[in-house]
Design an enzyme around this catalytic site. Sequence first.
Site, mmCIF file in Angstrom:
data_model
loop_
_atom_site.group_PDB
_atom_site.id
_atom_site.type_symbol
_atom_site.label_atom_id
_atom_site.label_comp_id
_atom_site.label_asym_id
_atom_site.label_seq_id
_atom_site.Cartn_x
_atom_site.Cartn_y
_atom_site.Cartn_z
ATOM 1 N N CYS A 1 -28.768 -71.816 -21.165
ATOM 2 C CA CYS A 1 -27.778 -71.432 -20.656
ATOM 3 C C CYS A 1 -26.467 -72.669 -21.401
ATOM 4 C CB CYS A 1 -26.850 -70.448 -19.560
ATOM 5 S SG CYS A 1 -25.468 -69.801 -19.712
ATOM 6 N N CYS B 64 -27.461 -65.901 -18.738
ATOM 7 C CA CYS B 64 -28.812 -66.124 -19.084
ATOM 8 C C CYS B 64 -29.742 -66.793 -17.372
ATOM 9 C CB CYS B 64 -29.344 -67.654 -19.381
ATOM 10 S SG CYS B 64 -28.304 -67.374 -21.309
ATOM 11 N N CYS C 242 -22.773 -67.526 -22.950
ATOM 12 C CA CYS C 242 -23.335 -68.382 -24.562
ATOM 13 C C CYS C 242 -24.302 -67.531 -25.253
ATOM 14 C CB CYS C 242 -24.293 -69.379 -23.408
ATOM 15 S SG CYS C 242 -26.319 -68.558 -24.077
ATOM 16 N N GLY D 104 -58.696 -68.169 -17.301
ATOM 17 C CA GLY D 104 -58.520 -67.514 -16.477
ATOM 18 C C GLY D 104 -59.125 -66.661 -15.132
ATOM 19 N N CYS E 16 -25.881 -62.604 -23.070
ATOM 20 C CA CYS E 16 -25.633 -63.490 -21.903
ATOM 21 C C CYS E 16 -24.079 -63.333 -22.575
ATOM 22 C CB CYS E 16 -26.135 -64.870 -22.248
ATOM 23 S SG CYS E 16 -25.089 -66.222 -21.016
#
Lengths: 376, 315
Positions: free
Chosen positions: B282, B276, B254, B42, B251
């Site tokens: 997807c 998606c 899908c 980080g 979605c």
Amino acid sequence: MYVAVKGGEKAIRNAHRLLAHKRRGDRTVPDLTLAQIAEQLSLSVARVMAEGSLYDLELAALAIKQSRGDLIEAIFLLRAYRTTLPRFGYSLPLDTGDMLVRRRISATYKDLPGGQLLGPTFDYTHRLLDFSLAAEGGVPPERPELAKIDDDDAKIPRVTDLLGQEGLIEADRPAGETDDGDVGDLTREPLSFPADRDLRLQNLARGDEGFLLALGYSTQRGYGRTHPFAGEIRFGEVEVEFFAEELGFAVPLGRVQVTECQMVNQFQGSAKAPPQFTRGYGLVFGQSERKAMSMALVDRALRAAELGEEEIAPAQDQEFVLSHSDNVQATGFVEHLKLPHYVDFQAELDLVRRMRREWQERQTAEAGDARQEAAE
Amino acid sequence: MSALDNTARADGSEGSYNFAYLDEQTKRMIRRAILKAIAVPGYQVPFASREMPMPYGWGTGGVQVTAAILGSDDVLKVIDQGSDDTTNAVSIRAFFEKTANVATTTHTAEATIIQTRHRIPERQLEEGQILVYQVPIPEPLRFLEPRETETRKMHALEEYGLMHVKLYEDIARHGHIATTYAYPVKVDGRYVMDPSPTPKFDNPKMHDMAALQLFGAGREKRIYAVPPYTRVESLDFEDHPFQVQRFDKPCALCAAEDVYLDEVILDDRGGRMFVCSDTDHCEERRTAGHRGEMAGEEIAARLSAGHASDGEDGQ
């Protein structure tokens, strides 16, 4: 339109083909040669070399041709090429006192050793469009006779050196000497703050001419006044030398054209230092007095902390100046807004819809409360 | 000798550039920064970012990180907005195809290195994979404090009060935190980090991820990292816990739920569909037989045609 964004590959190829076509323009007009650009647009070439940090007339001319005359794009092309070049080492410091001078003026002395040499300049021209240039194949202007410079006169001392003899101006440091011993290299080490003057000057030397011009101008209008005089501006050729370890002596690599500006600035003195003139310094590849002068003004403004002056203006703020001077960085980040952002935008859409709904609910609730109060 | 002589080859190829464009010294310098970044999760490690042949702000940091870690047997996937064929992803993929001649893929599972802008793939990443993020502004405190000298001090002292005040002010004003992307996280309990402008929907995926996460910011000259299996917590308050976006519908192609969706405007009468954002995810689902409510319509075929897909799905 959606598919157009997503349907990448072919669209990009076609766009680039169209760009190449447009770059060439009307086929009945002759193609530009690099020599034409280098010879007749030499100030554009100089700017591209300076801000591209690469001294090569031919490559700069190529970059200008490829970028359709967009100089920041050309600078970017040159930088991207430069980054792939191997680093053999560092040249010796240039000696601008030993310059083969093409132009040299001082605003602080009427006459001085070496004289005032106007050289090729737009100064004192009347800015009237010269329609004779519009005619193709015109007669080229007469070649002016150049004064012969014999060796005795060849040495033209720098104005700041003349001032220095009297101790009226702060002394230049010996070449290569800095606070922390080594001269930094901002192309090899990331810039960190506070940055010393060596790194600041490197940053300004490749900084955007327009940005430095505006900042320099702002100091003249009271945002960090430095009371400058153009001690000297000189333009000409200097030899670049490289110390070859194997040989044990310096060998010349060639000559580069540079513009140097030494600003002489008032300084009241402080507890530590007597009243004396201080320096602002500008050095740029090629002939670019605007850039060299702007750089000198900004350099002096950035020395505020060192000289114990109050830091109140943008031009004195080194994080502000140095972080935003590079036009390749700036143009990239500004123009990256053209890239798709629909994932983040979707998140914002969702938030705005939600906040609008909540706002509506609050309004309705408040209206309901008000009605109830009125009824009571 | 003219510089022009040794650059362009007669066939016009870029043959004279090193593998993956950068020279080996530069790659070593970047790798050192990456190793330091991994050692201090980080923490933003300054590095001598180079000019790249694409503009700053268009992924130069990610491209440099990828160039530094790329080997000839790697398989590279590049996504932008979750998709393999947004223009910039295509351009970066083509760059590495040209300069490194590496295998590329659109399938998340096959990739060893995934360079991304603005999304984390929906499919869970595995050990051995590396996710390279393109980062525009690496400093999570930048919009609270513009000065680098100050923000570095704040990180050093672990002084993150300002960030909490900002989040608190959001709650006081709006009733909830109004940051939807680039939502700050705390890494391994120490450094507050900008996850790059991914929607906060993706933040939980960063936590305890099996893959190595590398972040490159070219213009700002910073590299940072989250090593595999590292604690990544989104900043929040006990009484206002962190929440991700939820979508009302699955979605349309899908039928996936719990994925991030793009809104596609279909006409000028308010018609819209949600699909998606992760196009590979997807497609895989549709290949596996999942069908959304608009999977049979013409728009589905058009969207699929836009994808660099070899599947016959979406019919």
